[in-house]
Scaffold this motif. Structure first.
Motif, PDB file in Angstrom:
ATOM      1  N   GLU A 107     -29.286 -84.896-126.722  1.00 53.89           N
ATOM      2  CA  GLU A 107     -30.287 -85.681-126.006  1.00 53.89           C
ATOM      3  C   GLU A 107     -30.549 -85.133-124.612  1.00 53.89           C
ATOM      4  O   GLU A 107     -31.686 -85.104-124.144  1.00 53.89           O
ATOM      5  CB  GLU A 107     -29.838 -87.140-125.925  1.00 53.89           C
ATOM      6  CG  GLU A 107     -29.803 -87.837-127.280  1.00 53.89           C
ATOM      7  CD  GLU A 107     -29.450 -89.302-127.152  1.00 53.89           C
ATOM      8  OE1 GLU A 107     -29.167 -89.740-126.007  1.00 53.89           O
ATOM      9  OE2 GLU A 107     -29.461 -90.012-128.176  1.00 53.89           O
ATOM     10  N   GLU A 109     -29.469 -82.000-123.660  1.00 53.65           N
ATOM     11  CA  GLU A 109     -29.465 -80.532-123.745  1.00 53.65           C
ATOM     12  C   GLU A 109     -28.512 -79.937-122.695  1.00 53.65           C
ATOM     13  O   GLU A 109     -28.871 -79.025-121.944  1.00 53.65           O
ATOM     14  CB  GLU A 109     -30.873 -79.960-123.589  1.00 53.65           C
ATOM     15  CG  GLU A 109     -31.830 -80.418-124.681  1.00 53.65           C
ATOM     16  CD  GLU A 109     -33.167 -79.709-124.652  1.00 53.65           C
ATOM     17  OE1 GLU A 109     -33.191 -78.512-124.315  1.00 53.65           O
ATOM     18  OE2 GLU A 109     -34.191 -80.353-124.952  1.00 53.65           O
ATOM     19  N   GLN A 657     -40.546 -79.677-128.808  1.00 54.35           N
ATOM     20  CA  GLN A 657     -40.635 -79.320-127.394  1.00 54.35           C
ATOM     21  C   GLN A 657     -41.957 -79.797-126.806  1.00 54.35           C
ATOM     22  O   GLN A 657     -42.975 -79.894-127.497  1.00 54.35           O
ATOM     23  CB  GLN A 657     -40.518 -77.796-127.209  1.00 54.35           C
ATOM     24  CG  GLN A 657     -39.146 -77.245-127.553  1.00 54.35           C
ATOM     25  CD  GLN A 657     -39.032 -75.747-127.305  1.00 54.35           C
ATOM     26  OE1 GLN A 657     -39.981 -75.088-126.866  1.00 54.35           O
ATOM     27  NE2 GLN A 657     -37.854 -75.202-127.587  1.00 54.35           N
ATOM     28  N   LEU A 666     -37.824 -80.244-119.698  1.00 55.83           N
ATOM     29  CA  LEU A 666     -36.453 -80.492-120.129  1.00 55.83           C
ATOM     30  C   LEU A 666     -36.024 -81.895-119.706  1.00 55.83           C
ATOM     31  O   LEU A 666     -36.594 -82.469-118.765  1.00 55.83           O
ATOM     32  CB  LEU A 666     -35.509 -79.454-119.516  1.00 55.83           C
ATOM     33  CG  LEU A 666     -35.755 -78.002-119.914  1.00 55.83           C
ATOM     34  CD1 LEU A 666     -34.852 -77.078-119.113  1.00 55.83           C
ATOM     35  CD2 LEU A 666     -35.543 -77.808-121.402  1.00 55.83           C
ATOM     36  N   PRO A 667     -35.044 -82.469-120.382  1.00 56.78           N
ATOM     37  CA  PRO A 667     -34.558 -83.792-119.959  1.00 56.78           C
ATOM     38  C   PRO A 667     -34.063 -83.771-118.514  1.00 56.78           C
ATOM     39  O   PRO A 667     -33.354 -82.841-118.091  1.00 56.78           O
ATOM     40  CB  PRO A 667     -33.401 -84.066-120.931  1.00 56.78           C
ATOM     41  CG  PRO A 667     -33.718 -83.247-122.142  1.00 56.78           C
ATOM     42  CD  PRO A 667     -34.363 -82.004-121.606  1.00 56.78           C
ATOM     43  N   GLN A 676     -34.661 -87.874-122.257  1.00 54.70           N
ATOM     44  CA  GLN A 676     -33.973 -87.333-123.424  1.00 54.70           C
ATOM     45  C   GLN A 676     -34.827 -86.207-124.004  1.00 54.70           C
ATOM     46  O   GLN A 676     -35.997 -86.044-123.632  1.00 54.70           O
ATOM     47  CB  GLN A 676     -33.781 -88.412-124.494  1.00 54.70           C
ATOM     48  CG  GLN A 676     -32.950 -89.604-124.063  1.00 54.70           C
ATOM     49  CD  GLN A 676     -32.988 -90.688-125.116  1.00 54.70           C
ATOM     50  OE1 GLN A 676     -34.030 -91.259-125.394  1.00 54.70           O
ATOM     51  NE2 GLN A 676     -31.841 -90.968-125.722  1.00 54.70           N
ATOM     52  N   THR A 677     -34.227 -85.449-124.919  1.00 53.97           N
ATOM     53  CA  THR A 677     -35.010 -84.407-125.569  1.00 53.97           C
ATOM     54  C   THR A 677     -36.160 -85.040-126.343  1.00 53.97           C
ATOM     55  O   THR A 677     -36.094 -86.208-126.754  1.00 53.97           O
ATOM     56  CB  THR A 677     -34.124 -83.559-126.498  1.00 53.97           C
ATOM     57  OG1 THR A 677     -34.859 -82.416-126.931  1.00 53.97           O
ATOM     58  CG2 THR A 677     -33.666 -84.346-127.699  1.00 53.97           C
TER      59      THR A 677
END
Length: 739
Positions: A107, A109, A657, A666-667, A676-677
């Protein structure tokens, strides 16, 4: 600005591929892999695959690879070598990098080293990660983030895949054998002796334990503790066992230092798959480090010096046959042309360079017949263009390039070439024979010198008609590309310069058809390379560049199907035939092959099996029992058509993505968009200037061999679903990563 995540519709059929010759697909450095040495493989709950290599961790979404490398300050991956990967299918991936234990939070990364230099083996069971280090058994709970001591054992864990956990027992591999530890009482330990230096253990669906050793082969321990030993002297290709994996059919696959071994428990038989030079669809390297079965049953293989290999051994099978220099399991040449079945059910295959091949459909093996330069009996040339089988004579009539017409006696397995003679006007007229078709009790032969009538009984050639004007047209050198004699005795001839000639054999009347750029109902501009008639008497023409055409007799015109009207995915149509079961057309073209519905005038599905390529000369043949054979530029494949309609829906689409202004989000980064991702979020909120977006979505279907139509829409929009390539009338674009 608030945007809800899209909805996706998918229209597809899935086709699984397998054969006597396994067609391995490959992922290598040229595809983005960080290094060719792959030590571990894992699939997370989303469907993404993770490859641990000798130089970092690789994340594969079916389209591209993202590489994670170790950091200099140990904040993240600590080493290059990713020795093992597992996970809890609930947001955490566990990585053994040499002896360091690292957790990756999907989640967020982010990597965290939770246990340095103290992990020899690991196994994730439900929400608990079990660890073996020397003689210590430990476990890690994500709920408290701590390592807990379970037991101190008498034996030391082997380094590698030497730990298995189930609800009742802990199985441990070590130098002295295999130990069984009760989960109720860690002090209750039973050791199975007679096995030494265990490097890997695996439990199959029947309850058997498979113990692989460093140099003493493989042991199977039944639930009754009966032990069966397999070695390279009786079953295996090598005694150094690295990894074991069961497939969805209950078959066992064993990775060794020298080859991939396959065990069929139903027949108690073994087979080995080894790397062979110049076989580009084979195993890329013999040394197997790891095996992994994904959600769809695909087997993924990590090799020492060959990257990643994968295949799906599902029971709905399609077979691929490639070419090889030696051995009866390979074609003599990769380019497969026309084919015909004899009265015993065997298949005779023309190749463009390897002569004639006999395919025994019972043994699935090949016998080759080719031109012999040393004067031994054989065909006059190895480039074979066409073939006809005379059942009553049990003979083949084969047209060759510059070798004339050859007659092959199947009973004697002997060639005889009909040699032209200037003194005999009835002898062969031309040494390039492009097409053969039956007409009454004769054969019509198309050569570079024209169109002739051949008498198989007397083996003589004669003009096709008694009309001198028509014969003059038919005897023009290199004039015609291909032909068809239809059920109404019309001879359709494709002009090599474009256009079409139709001769009514009953009254010798003829009609020419030319292309006309101003008339959409005229024949196409580019050459016709195939003509066929379906069971309804409809005539179709395949061209290289103008698409597919159907003759409309009511107004003596043509209807075109191709890219322009979204009827076919390609305008380069090389071969057309009709399904004897479903009565749709199968069309070979530059993008694969399509199932074309004559009623709707649209292709229903398009397939690209085994990355087969097609061109003029490729063909399809339906055997009497329904098996379909397709010849292409790199081999031959076979399947039963009903297999095209078997679907495996054990996969899903996920958002992978997000990119804003061509920068990946990115998170918890500075944009503040994702906490989160992307695959984990329900919605995203954007500011007014974050308006140039790209959403990448992926499919976890890694066995897909068919073109898929993806559609999307924004929730709340009045516009319905649109194909993924359509432009939505906002600054948002969608980029698809399709397996």
């Amino acid at each position: 600005m608030r945007i809800n995540v899209f909805c996706i519709l998918i229209f597809c059929c899935v086709f699984f591929c397998y054969g006597n010759h396994i067609h391995f697909k490959h992922i290598n450095v040229k595809d983005g892999l960080s290094q060719i040495t792959v030590l571990s493989i894992y699939q997370d709950e989303v469907g993404t695959l993770w490859f641990g290599s000798s130089e970092g961790l690789n994340r594969y979404n079916g389209d591209k690879i993202d590489i994670y490398r170790p950091s200099q300050n140990d904040n993240g991956l600590t080493h290059n070598e990713i020795s093992a990967i597992c996970g809890d299918k609930s947001g955490s991936i566990y990585i053994r990098s040499i002896y360091d234990l690292i957790k990756f939070d999907i989640e967020k990364e982010k990597f965290t080293c939770i246990l340095p230099n103290a992990a020899h083996t690991m196994y994730c069971y439900k929400d608990t990660l079990w660890l073996g280090y020397r003689n210590e058994l430990q476990y890690y709970l994500k709920s408290d983030g701590k390592i807990h001591h379970a037991a101190t054992l008498d034996n030391k864990f082997s380094i590698g895949n030497s730990l298995i956990i189930d609800k009742d027992y802990i199985w441990m591999g070590h130098k002295q054998g295999v130990s069984l530890i009760s989960r109720k009482d860690y002090k209750t330990i039973k050791t199975i002796t007679g096995i030494s230096h265990v490097s890997s253990i695996y439990r199959d669906s029947r309850g058997n334990i498979w113990a692989g050793t460093v140099q003493d082969g493989l042991y199977r321990i039944s639930p009754q503790e009966e032990i069966t030993h397999y070695t390279d002297s009786n079953r295996l290709s090598n005694n150094q066992i690295r990894t074991v994996q069961e497939d969805n059919n209950g078959h066992i696959w064993v990775g060794t230092f020298n080859g991939l071994n396959h065990y069929n428990p139903n027949s108690d038989t073994w087979s080995a798959h080894l790397h062979q030079d110049n076989i580009d669809y084979g195993l890329s390297h013999n040394s197997i480090n790891c095996l992994y079965k994904d959600q769809q049953g695909t087997i993924w293989i990590g090799t020492y010096f060959g990257g990643v290999n994968y295949f799906n051994p599902d029971t709905n099978t399609c077979r691929f046959y490639g070419s090889g220099a030696t051995g009866n399991h390979f074609l003599s040449f990769p380019f497969v042309g026309k084919m015909v079945e004899d009265r015993t059910g065997n298949l005779w295959i023309c190749t463009e360079g390897g002569g004639l091949n006999l395919f025994n459909r019972t043994t699935r093996t090949f016998e080759k017949f080719s031109y012999h330069a040393n004067g031994l009996p054989g065909t006059a040339h190895n480039n074979m263009k066409c073939i006809y089988y005379a059942k009553e004579r049990n003979k083949l009539y084969i047209g060759t390039h510059t070798g004339g017409l050859a007659v092959f006696d199947i009973t004697r397995k002997q060639f005889r070439t009909l040699i032209p003679s200037q003194n005999n006007p009835t002898s062969q007229a031309g040494n390039i024979v492009n097409e053969i078709q039956p007409y009454k009790d004769k054969l019509i032969i198309l050569t570079q010198a024209g169109v002739y009538l051949f008498n198989p009984e007397q083996e003589t050639f004669s003009p096709l008609t008694h009309n001198e004007d028509i014969n003059k047209l038919l005897f023009r050198p290199y004039q015609f590309e291909t032909f068809l004699i239809d059920s109404k005795e019309r001879l359709w001839l494709a002009d090599s310069k474009g256009g079409l000639l139709c001769i009514h054999m009953t009254d010798n009347s003829l009609h020419r058809y030319y292309t006309n750029a101003q008339d959409s109902s005229s024949i196409g501009k580019f050459r016709i390379v195939d003509i066929m008639e379906n069971s309804k008497g409809e005539i179709y023409f395949g061209t290289i560049g103008s698409g597919l055409f159907k003759y409309i007799p009511d107004n003596d015109s043509f209807c075109q199907y191709g890219l322009g009207n979204n009827a076919l995915p390609s305008d380069y149509c090389y071969y057309i035939c009709e399904s004897p079961i479903y009565r749709h057309l199968l069309i070979l073209h530059s993008k694969g092959f399509s199932l074309f519905d004559p009623e709707t005038g649209k292709s229903k599905h398009t397939y690209n099996l085994f990355q087969m390529g097609y061109c003029q000369g490729s063909s399809i043949y339906f055997a009497q029992n329904g098996e379909t054979f397709i010849g292409g530029v790199n081999g031959m494949l076979s399947f039963f058509e009903e297999q095209l309609y078997h679907s495996n829906n054990n996969y899903h689409i996920y958002f992978d993505q997000l990119w804003v202004h061509n920068t990946r989000v990115l998170p918890d980064d500075e944009t503040g968009i994702l906490s989160q991702t992307l695959s984990q979020v329900k919605e995203i909120r954007l500011s007014h200037d974050q308006n140039n977006l790209i959403f990448e979505f992926c499919s976890s279907n890694y066995t897909l061999n068919e073109d898929i139509i993806y559609e999307y829409k924004l929730e709340g929009s009045t516009i319905g679903f649109l194909p993924i390539h359509s432009l939505f009338p906002t600054p948002i674009s969608v980029r698809a990563c399709i397996v």
